[in-house]
Write an enzyme that holds these catalytic residues in place. Sequence first.
Site, PDB file in Angstrom:
ATOM      1  N   ASN A 220      40.448  39.618  26.644  1.00 18.28           N
ATOM      2  CA  ASN A 220      40.475  38.708  27.789  1.00 18.28           C
ATOM      3  C   ASN A 220      41.878  38.185  28.104  1.00 18.28           C
ATOM      4  O   ASN A 220      42.188  37.870  29.239  1.00 18.28           O
ATOM      5  CB  ASN A 220      39.514  37.530  27.565  1.00 18.28           C
ATOM      6  CG  ASN A 220      39.551  36.978  26.167  1.00 18.28           C
ATOM      7  OD1 ASN A 220      39.590  37.711  25.196  1.00 18.28           O
ATOM      8  ND2 ASN A 220      39.554  35.667  26.043  1.00 18.28           N
TER       9      ASN A 220
ATOM     10  N   GLN B  60      34.669  41.726  29.451  1.00 21.02           N
ATOM     11  CA  GLN B  60      35.834  41.823  30.346  1.00 21.02           C
ATOM     12  C   GLN B  60      35.995  43.208  30.967  1.00 21.02           C
ATOM     13  O   GLN B  60      36.803  43.368  31.876  1.00 21.02           O
ATOM     14  CB  GLN B  60      37.130  41.453  29.592  1.00 21.02           C
ATOM     15  CG  GLN B  60      37.272  39.980  29.284  1.00 21.02           C
ATOM     16  CD  GLN B  60      37.486  39.099  30.530  1.00 21.02           C
ATOM     17  OE1 GLN B  60      37.721  39.594  31.638  1.00 21.02           O
ATOM     18  NE2 GLN B  60      37.385  37.797  30.352  1.00 21.02           N
TER      19      GLN B  60
ATOM     20  N   SER C 109      28.558  39.783  31.299  1.00 22.23           N
ATOM     21  CA  SER C 109      28.573  38.395  31.773  1.00 22.23           C
ATOM     22  C   SER C 109      28.671  38.396  33.293  1.00 22.23           C
ATOM     23  O   SER C 109      29.632  38.926  33.859  1.00 22.23           O
ATOM     24  CB  SER C 109      29.783  37.673  31.169  1.00 22.23           C
ATOM     25  OG  SER C 109      29.948  36.424  31.804  1.00 22.23           O
ATOM     26  N   GLY C 110      27.688  37.786  33.946  1.00 26.44           N
ATOM     27  CA  GLY C 110      27.636  37.815  35.405  1.00 26.44           C
ATOM     28  C   GLY C 110      28.877  37.259  36.078  1.00 26.44           C
ATOM     29  O   GLY C 110      29.405  37.850  37.024  1.00 26.44           O
ATOM     30  N   HIS C 111      29.366  36.112  35.575  1.00 21.38           N
ATOM     31  CA  HIS C 111      30.428  35.429  36.327  1.00 21.38           C
ATOM     32  C   HIS C 111      31.777  36.128  36.250  1.00 21.38           C
ATOM     33  O   HIS C 111      32.721  35.743  36.938  1.00 21.38           O
ATOM     34  CB  HIS C 111      30.522  33.955  35.911  1.00 21.38           C
ATOM     35  CG  HIS C 111      31.133  33.693  34.576  1.00 21.38           C
ATOM     36  ND1 HIS C 111      32.439  33.292  34.445  1.00 21.38           N
ATOM     37  CD2 HIS C 111      30.637  33.753  33.319  1.00 21.38           C
ATOM     38  CE1 HIS C 111      32.708  33.099  33.162  1.00 21.38           C
ATOM     39  NE2 HIS C 111      31.629  33.377  32.452  1.00 21.38           N
TER      40      HIS C 111
ATOM     41  N   CYS D 116      38.683  29.453  27.692  1.00 22.26           N
ATOM     42  CA  CYS D 116      38.027  28.621  26.666  1.00 22.26           C
ATOM     43  C   CYS D 116      39.026  27.740  25.941  1.00 22.26           C
ATOM     44  O   CYS D 116      38.684  26.676  25.454  1.00 22.26           O
ATOM     45  CB  CYS D 116      37.346  29.495  25.634  1.00 22.26           C
ATOM     46  SG  CYS D 116      36.366  30.755  26.362  1.00 22.26           S
TER      47      CYS D 116
END
Length: 390
Positions: free
Chosen positions: A151, A179, A199-201, A325
């Site tokens: 990421n 990613q 991951s959708g977003h 994060c």
Amino acid sequence: MKNIYLDNNATTPVHEKVLEAMMPFFREAFGNPSSIHWAGSTVKKAVTTAREQVASLVNCSPSEVVFTSGGSESINTAIKGTAASRGKELSHCITTMVEHPAVFNSFQQLKRQGFGLSCLGVDRDGMLDLDELKSTITEQTMMISVMAANNETGVLFPVKEIGELAATRGISFIFDSVQAIGKIPLDFGTLPVDMLTVSGHKLHAPKGIGALIVRSGVRLPPLILGGPQENNRRAGTENVSGIVGLGKACEIARNDLDYEIVRIRNMRNALEQGIIERIPNVKINGHMDKRLPNTLNISFKEVYVESLLTDLNRIGIAVSAGSACSAESREVSRVLTALGLDSTTARSSIRFSLGRENSQEDIDTVIEVLPPIIEKIRNERQSQLAKRKN
Ligand SMILES: Cc1ncc(COP(=O)(O)O)c(C=O)c1O
């Protein structure tokens, strides 16, 4: 100046067509997909279509798709479920130093429970040493979990080689592809992996929806217990609008992937080249070729990254210093440290991550505004140092 968003590895805006596809599922089509009456049946159909759309992007069977609340839940389910199903006979897990906290912390928990854990380092390019991986595997190794794409740096791990090592030894292989999905092609049909995470977003669907792709035949107890949803693999009434959104986003990603890879890579390369040509003392972090097409992680010598982010934000340019994060914490990036960067260099690094809503105009603007900002920060630093000396 218009706002420019270059933080697509943190999250992406919901695509207009995704939002459009989701809207009916908040009011008209509100049923519970498990209900057998009219209100449930249309919704059930929509979930089935979404499952097919996700499966089509990664080339798996729809029955291998388990909808979850996102990447972190998919990872927790995969790692803890594998430990629960295989941990009675085998006790050793392998991961790397550069994983997302969802992987890193899941393994820390297993370690506290008594499992053995080996965390592999990476070289200066962020790459794994396959011989080291080979020699880390023991008779007791049950699972290897590594990421498809980092990421922070975008570095891609060699899935085929790792997967083959795991498969020939009967080791479960979890591939955190959060990613990578939607940014590069991934073919579950031919990849030697047991599980993929989605991951959708990260691909223009909403936050709070994701999927775990589980190879048919792999035993995996659920993390969330309750009803029989998702073929007994993930309990709870389905997030139908999110699932429909994820399905649509996967369909769009699949249709546009070939075109977007080239367009985004060209823009990223132009940004990289523009910065190198105009700003002295910069360093690209991560492998130059084995890297996501949208990511550029770069250190600016003698630049305090907080000042840089603040100055860029003031004129509407959103980038980040590593992962979203850890954006709140002032800790030095674990990923950049693993690449061998000293703490000063790691603290002078930012990540540009491009997406489908960026244009060449955005890149041209950044290339124009960045050099004077860097020069100003460097000059301020020099005068502070001079003052301290006097
Ligand atoms: C590599 C990687 N894995 C997992 C996750 C977690 O995904 P989510 O935000 O959907 O929980 C992220 C999010 O940044 C990520 O970059």
